[in-house]
Enzyme design. Structure first.
Site, PDB file in Angstrom:
ATOM      1  N   LYS A 111      28.035  38.095  25.575  1.00  0.00           N
ATOM      2  CA  LYS A 111      28.487  36.717  25.303  1.00  0.00           C
ATOM      3  C   LYS A 111      27.400  35.934  24.565  1.00  0.00           C
ATOM      4  O   LYS A 111      27.702  35.140  23.678  1.00  0.00           O
ATOM      5  CB  LYS A 111      28.834  35.976  26.610  1.00  0.00           C
ATOM      6  CG  LYS A 111      29.977  36.603  27.359  1.00  0.00           C
ATOM      7  CD  LYS A 111      31.322  36.273  26.731  1.00  0.00           C
ATOM      8  CE  LYS A 111      32.423  36.987  27.467  1.00  0.00           C
ATOM      9  NZ  LYS A 111      33.648  37.203  26.792  1.00  0.00           N
ATOM     10  N   LYS A 194      36.447  47.943  22.790  1.00  0.00           N
ATOM     11  CA  LYS A 194      37.634  47.887  23.655  1.00  0.00           C
ATOM     12  C   LYS A 194      38.674  46.900  23.111  1.00  0.00           C
ATOM     13  O   LYS A 194      38.349  45.993  22.346  1.00  0.00           O
ATOM     14  CB  LYS A 194      37.212  47.474  25.061  1.00  0.00           C
ATOM     15  CG  LYS A 194      36.685  46.059  25.162  1.00  0.00           C
ATOM     16  CD  LYS A 194      36.674  45.568  26.607  1.00  0.00           C
ATOM     17  CE  LYS A 194      36.323  44.087  26.628  1.00  0.00           C
ATOM     18  NZ  LYS A 194      36.540  43.406  27.863  1.00  0.00           N
ATOM     19  N   LYS A 197      41.065  40.247  24.407  1.00  0.00           N
ATOM     20  CA  LYS A 197      41.751  39.026  23.967  1.00  0.00           C
ATOM     21  C   LYS A 197      40.973  38.363  22.841  1.00  0.00           C
ATOM     22  O   LYS A 197      41.554  37.850  21.898  1.00  0.00           O
ATOM     23  CB  LYS A 197      41.873  38.047  25.143  1.00  0.00           C
ATOM     24  CG  LYS A 197      42.884  38.501  26.165  1.00  0.00           C
ATOM     25  CD  LYS A 197      42.863  37.569  27.378  1.00  0.00           C
ATOM     26  CE  LYS A 197      43.552  38.233  28.560  1.00  0.00           C
ATOM     27  NZ  LYS A 197      42.954  37.903  29.841  1.00  0.00           N
TER      28      LYS A 197
HETATM   29  P1  TYM Z   1      39.942  39.912  31.999  1.00  0.00           P
HETATM   30  O1  TYM Z   1      40.920  38.798  31.957  1.00  0.00           O
HETATM   31  O2  TYM Z   1      38.977  40.057  30.891  1.00  0.00           O
HETATM   32  O3  TYM Z   1      40.672  41.268  32.153  1.00  0.00           O
HETATM   33  C1  TYM Z   1      41.565  41.462  33.224  1.00  0.00           C
HETATM   34  C2  TYM Z   1      41.592  42.906  33.659  1.00  0.00           C
HETATM   35  O4  TYM Z   1      41.943  43.740  32.562  1.00  0.00           O
HETATM   36  C3  TYM Z   1      40.958  44.749  32.409  1.00  0.00           C
HETATM   37  N1  TYM Z   1      40.775  45.041  30.982  1.00  0.00           N
HETATM   38  C4  TYM Z   1      40.764  46.278  30.489  1.00  0.00           C
HETATM   39  N2  TYM Z   1      40.912  47.476  31.069  1.00  0.00           N
HETATM   40  C5  TYM Z   1      40.882  48.553  30.259  1.00  0.00           C
HETATM   41  N3  TYM Z   1      40.722  48.498  28.916  1.00  0.00           N
HETATM   42  C6  TYM Z   1      40.579  47.308  28.290  1.00  0.00           C
HETATM   43  N4  TYM Z   1      40.448  47.266  26.981  1.00  0.00           N
HETATM   44  C7  TYM Z   1      40.585  46.120  29.069  1.00  0.00           C
HETATM   45  N5  TYM Z   1      40.465  44.797  28.794  1.00  0.00           N
HETATM   46  C8  TYM Z   1      40.574  44.150  29.976  1.00  0.00           C
HETATM   47  C9  TYM Z   1      39.683  44.171  33.000  1.00  0.00           C
HETATM   48  O5  TYM Z   1      38.806  45.200  33.388  1.00  0.00           O
HETATM   49  C10 TYM Z   1      40.231  43.396  34.167  1.00  0.00           C
HETATM   50  O6  TYM Z   1      40.430  44.251  35.263  1.00  0.00           O
HETATM   51  N6  TYM Z   1      36.353  39.028  35.238  1.00  0.00           N
HETATM   52  C11 TYM Z   1      37.723  39.432  35.165  1.00  0.00           C
HETATM   53  C12 TYM Z   1      38.671  38.503  35.903  1.00  0.00           C
HETATM   54  C13 TYM Z   1      38.294  38.333  37.329  1.00  0.00           C
HETATM   55  C14 TYM Z   1      38.439  39.305  38.358  1.00  0.00           C
HETATM   56  C15 TYM Z   1      37.925  38.693  39.539  1.00  0.00           C
HETATM   57  C16 TYM Z   1      38.941  40.604  38.392  1.00  0.00           C
HETATM   58  C17 TYM Z   1      37.743  37.223  37.878  1.00  0.00           C
HETATM   59  N7  TYM Z   1      37.521  37.453  39.205  1.00  0.00           N
HETATM   60  C18 TYM Z   1      37.925  39.371  40.748  1.00  0.00           C
HETATM   61  C19 TYM Z   1      38.929  41.271  39.622  1.00  0.00           C
HETATM   62  C20 TYM Z   1      38.418  40.666  40.770  1.00  0.00           C
HETATM   63  C21 TYM Z   1      38.073  39.454  33.694  1.00  0.00           C
HETATM   64  O7  TYM Z   1      37.330  39.034  32.856  1.00  0.00           O
HETATM   65  O8  TYM Z   1      39.233  39.887  33.416  1.00  0.00           O
END
Ligand code: TYM
Length: 329
Positions: A111, A194, A197
């Site tokens: 970031k 990867k 978004k």
């Molecule tokens: P976020 O919103 O970036 O992504 C949500 C979930 O999707 C998975 N993910 C992926 N998995 C495989 N390949 C990809 N290209 C890919 N892009 C996203 C992420 O691994 C995630 O599981 N920090 C988290 C949100 C969060 C969270 C938590 C998750 C906040 N608190 C507590 C679990 C437990 C996040 O940025 O998600």
């Protein structure tokens, strides 16, 4: 019974990475465990979304969750900011976390590199808030993609540290979870890292067939294998990675054979890939539109989920407050 928790930030629509990294595992687990699934709206504030868009972003993600198969009668669905116990635990965990530990995380370094003008403290302490999300429900398993592995390590560290400092086993050590064993990383179609978004390289659950086909047909490839068994370029590995999650094993094996004997036509591989992605996502897309407009249903789901999530979080915080030494006068 195991407790499972997972979450997704409320920034933009859900893509294939979110679905195959976190959601699909979760929708299966909800039949056999106590499951919490939430929308991380506080986490999304690190990038300063406009207040006018904030609520609709949350509503979009909630509709996409439900359309993907999360069942509010089996799982608890809620919005992070509606459970203030999370923020209280976040403050307490911050006191147990060292600056150096947070500065070393790969996501923070990324970031800082991507956005040097917005290195706010919320970005640095992002993993601590995530630990609070998980620990406040004393979760055992956390379905996430590979990119969250390091955050889970920090959560485990903080659970151990809290239990040790306060000499009481309040928190279990949660594990990152995937049915297939290894955590998955769905690549983007641009041949680089990867699918994400902010990367603009995603296939979204709301995309229609034409859009999906166009995106897949445009995916970066190479000039093809020159000799039998020649190594694959990263772009082709990426296509096979997505194929292996959306298609059946025979289809993947068929195209691998074609690659290995140099008869593969990438156009055919892409057509198959697009069709198999559509099989998963188009039925979800149809449901998203219906659910998004159903005010009564969304209100019911969130009111029920918030009450359940708060009850669980309050029970944990009672133990936490006792452990820390807070007492009434
Ligand atoms: P976020 O919103 O970036 O992504 C949500 C979930 O999707 C998975 N993910 C992926 N998995 C495989 N390949 C990809 N290209 C890919 N892009 C996203 C992420 O691994 C995630 O599981 N920090 C988290 C949100 C969060 C969270 C938590 C998750 C906040 N608190 C507590 C679990 C437990 C996040 O940025 O998600």
């Amino acid at each position: 019974m195991k407790t499972v928790l997972s979450g997704i930030r409320s920034t933009g629509h859900l893509h294939l990475g979110n679905y195959f990294g976190a959601l699909r595992n979760f929708t299966q687990l909800q039949h056999q465990a106590k499951c919490y699934f939430f929308i991380a709206d506080l986490h999304s504030l690190t990038t300063h979304p406009k207040p006018d868009d904030f609520h609709s972003n949350v509503r979009i993600i909630l509709s996409e969750y439900l359309a993907s198969g999360l069942d509010p009668e089996k799982s608890t669905l809620f919005v992070q900011s509606s459970v203030p116990e999370v923020s209280e635990l976040f403050v307490l965990l911050n006191m147990l976390t060292y600056k150096g530990e947070l500065e070393r995380t790969a996501s923070f370094k990324d970031k800082v590199r991507q956005n040097p003008q917005n290195v706010n403290a919320g970005l640095l302490t992002y993993p601590v808030l995530m630990a609070a999300d998980i620990l406040v429900h004393r979760a055992d398993w956390v379905p996430v993609g590979k990119d969250q592995e390091q955050h889970l390590e920090i959560t485990r560290l903080l659970a151990r540290r809290f239990n040790k400092i306060y000499n009481t086993p309040v928190f279990p050590e949660p594990e990152a979870y995937n049915f297939g064993g290894n955590l998955v990383k769905i690549p983007g179609l641009d041949g680089t890292g990867k699918m994400g978004k902010s990367e603009g390289n995603g296939i979204y659950l709301v995309d229609d067939e034409k859009t999906i086909t166009k995106k897949v047909m445009r995916a970066v490839t190479d000039s093809g294998p020159q000799t039998p068994g020649s190594p694959m370029s990263q772009e082709i590995v990426n296509l096979f990675t997505i194929l292996s999650v959306v298609s059946d094993p025979q289809t993947t094996a068929y195209f691998k054979d074609q690659y290995n004997n140099c008869t593969i036509r990438y156009g055919d591989l892409k057509k198959q890939l697009a069709a198999d992605i559509c099989k998963h996502t188009l039925p979800i897309k149809e449901r998203i539109e219906e659910i998004y407009h159903d005010d009564t249903y969304l209100k019911y789901v969130i009111e029920k989920g918030t009450a359940e999530a708060r009850a669980s979080a309050q029970a944990t915080m009672q133990l936490v407050r006792e452990a820390v030494g807070f007492k009434a006068f």
